[in-house]
Design an enzyme around this catalytic site. Structure first.
Site, mmCIF file in Angstrom:
data_model
loop_
_atom_site.group_PDB
_atom_site.id
_atom_site.type_symbol
_atom_site.label_atom_id
_atom_site.label_comp_id
_atom_site.label_asym_id
_atom_site.label_seq_id
_atom_site.Cartn_x
_atom_site.Cartn_y
_atom_site.Cartn_z
ATOM 1 N N GLU A 26 -56.456 8.808 -33.168
ATOM 2 C CA GLU A 26 -55.017 8.861 -33.234
ATOM 3 C C GLU A 26 -54.742 9.886 -34.511
ATOM 4 O O GLU A 26 -55.259 9.501 -35.634
ATOM 5 C CB GLU A 26 -54.518 7.671 -33.139
ATOM 6 C CG GLU A 26 -52.978 7.724 -33.842
ATOM 7 C CD GLU A 26 -51.958 8.378 -33.085
ATOM 8 O OE1 GLU A 26 -51.331 9.406 -33.460
ATOM 9 O OE2 GLU A 26 -52.387 8.612 -31.541
ATOM 10 N N THR A 35 -44.293 9.721 -29.075
ATOM 11 C CA THR A 35 -43.426 9.381 -28.035
ATOM 12 C C THR A 35 -43.100 7.838 -27.812
ATOM 13 O O THR A 35 -41.799 7.432 -27.912
ATOM 14 C CB THR A 35 -43.584 9.854 -26.708
ATOM 15 O OG1 THR A 35 -43.948 11.362 -26.822
ATOM 16 C CG2 THR A 35 -42.732 9.441 -25.789
ATOM 17 N N SER A 38 -37.158 4.478 -24.542
ATOM 18 C CA SER A 38 -36.065 3.844 -24.311
ATOM 19 C C SER A 38 -36.372 2.276 -24.153
ATOM 20 O O SER A 38 -35.436 1.464 -24.134
ATOM 21 C CB SER A 38 -35.276 4.200 -22.959
ATOM 22 O OG SER A 38 -34.909 5.603 -23.561
ATOM 23 N N HIS A 97 -39.336 -0.046 -15.672
ATOM 24 C CA HIS A 97 -38.504 0.524 -14.433
ATOM 25 C C HIS A 97 -39.126 -0.476 -13.341
ATOM 26 O O HIS A 97 -40.172 -0.641 -13.039
ATOM 27 C CB HIS A 97 -38.659 1.862 -14.107
ATOM 28 C CG HIS A 97 -38.114 2.717 -15.180
ATOM 29 N ND1 HIS A 97 -36.876 2.943 -15.033
ATOM 30 C CD2 HIS A 97 -38.592 3.420 -16.310
ATOM 31 C CE1 HIS A 97 -36.480 3.948 -16.106
ATOM 32 N NE2 HIS A 97 -37.668 4.023 -16.924
ATOM 33 N N ARG A 123 -40.484 13.988 -24.555
ATOM 34 C CA ARG A 123 -41.118 13.475 -23.322
ATOM 35 C C ARG A 123 -42.094 14.714 -23.007
ATOM 36 O O ARG A 123 -41.868 16.007 -23.135
ATOM 37 C CB ARG A 123 -40.246 13.446 -22.294
ATOM 38 C CG ARG A 123 -39.451 11.897 -22.440
ATOM 39 C CD ARG A 123 -38.057 11.832 -21.626
ATOM 40 N NE ARG A 123 -37.054 12.559 -22.199
ATOM 41 C CZ ARG A 123 -35.890 12.659 -21.731
ATOM 42 N NH1 ARG A 123 -35.525 12.172 -20.708
ATOM 43 N NH2 ARG A 123 -34.937 13.136 -22.684
#
Length: 372
Positions: free
Chosen positions: A31, A40, A45, A49, A310
């Site tokens: 990383e 990200t 958010s 979903h 994104r």
């Protein structure tokens, strides 16, 4: 030589690392930042979903439902913050009602449980602070909220506990492709591996280019979000979505896992892969949109603001699979619902690795639970 080197420690890379840690394979995750989840993932958010938004013909559509199903067991095993609060897609115009019907049919075909159309009266009873002008809603009870960075930390901590090696502050400088594997060069050293998993987010096309590939391109899309004062806690109880457009699920009202309300995001294409600034114009668009749905929300309530990027591919879908370079596997273009799909993506990548010749023998001593 490692069996697998994972490039990128976002939530998808961490999920793959944790899934691979079930098996007797040598895995390293590199990383570029000082910690996982700093790209990200930390500006996500935080929505899990239900899975009815994306068509079943897409990888996004197929993996969101499976990913959603996995979060209850993952929460029990890894003890991160997650709660199913449900989601409403609200109709502001008569033509929106047909879209809600279509989303319900699409979701039912994919096995999304509990989908239900609410009329105006039911919506007013359940969410009295929403605009009385709304005509109805599609309710999806399995949607939820999560702290995405906490989830990433839980995944990688469990992966490391099961033998995965984590190397941070290690941006990839080059890849050397050879007949017996690929060597990942970083300032922290070189990591040869039989397989390389490209989970580099908005930089995944650049990593692919280091392997000599030009199969896709990433076009970052910036989303600005605004956190509201805690006194608004409970203003809405569920995730509130407008009817989606072809490019975005719209500007949302999000009761976060911690209880505060967040609004956003915007959806602005940019060529700057480091631009996470917020703007007056972005704020104006966000609050204009959400106030049509919930008039009690005001920009004066903002206590924090941030933006994230994104990783939108030119296919507008997830790009997951082997490539023309032996051992190099793309996991790219992971935009929404990437957080939701991440556990399912990890399962899928393990199946790809098996198909490509990696032996995955389960560890009898795999520790699936986080330490108490």
């Amino acid at each position: 030589m490692y069996d697998v080197a994972i490039i990128g420690g976002g939530v998808v890379g961490c999920a793959i690392a944790r899934e691979l840690s079930r098996y007797r394979v040598g895995v390293v995750l590199v990383e570029k930042c000082a910690e996982v989840g700093f790209g990200t993932t930390k500006t996500n958010s935080g929505i899990i979903h239900a899975g009815h938004h994306s068509p079943p013909t897409t990888l996004k559509g197929r993996m969101a439902v499976r990913g959603n199903e996995l979060f209850d067991s993952l929460r029990q095993e890894l003890s991160f913050g997650f709660r199913r609060i449900g989601e409403l897609v609200v109709a502001q115009r008569k033509e929106d009602l047909q879209v809600l019907d279509g989303l319900k049919v699409q979701g039912m075909a994919k096995g999304v449980p509990g989908l239900e159309i609410w009329d105006r009266e039911r919506l007013r009873r359940e969410e009295p602070n929403l605009s009385p002008a709304l005509l109805g809603a599609l309710h999806a009870p399995t949607a939820g909220v999560i702290n995405p960075y906490e989830f990433a930390f839980a995944l990688i901590e469990n992966a490391v506990d099961n033998g995965v090696e984590l190397v941070v502050e290690a941006p990839v400088e080059k890849l050397d492709v050879a007949a017996d594997g690929i060597t990942v060069h970083t300032p922290q050293g070189a990591f040869p591996a039989r397989f390389v998993i490209n989970c580099a987010g908005v930089f995944s096309d650049e990593i692919a280019a280091m392997a000599g590939l030009d199969e896709f391109h990433i076009h970052p899309r910036k989303g600005e979000e605004y956190m509201l004062d805690k006194r608004l806690q409970g203003l809405v109880r569920r995730l509130i979505f407008p009817v989606p457009t072809p490019t975005t699920k719209g500007t949302l009202i999000i009761p976060t896992f911690d209880g505060t309300i967040m609004v956003g995001p915007t959806a602005e294409d940019t060529e700057d892969r480091y631009d996470v600034s917020t703007t007056d114009g972005g704020a104006a668009r966000v609050f204009e949109s959400v106030r049509r749905i919930c008039p009690a929300i005001s920009p004066r309530d903002t206590i924090a603001e941030f933006a994230g990027l994104r990783a939108v591919s030119d296919t507008n879908d997830f790009i997951i699979g082997p490539t023309g370079v032996k051992g190099f596997i793309n996991v790219a273009g992971i935009q929404s619902p990437g957080l939701t799909a991440s556990p399912a993506i990890a399962e899928h990548v393990c199946e790809i690795l098996k198909d490509e010749g990696l032996t995955l023998d389960e560890k009898p001593d795999f520790r699936r639970h986080a330490p108490c």
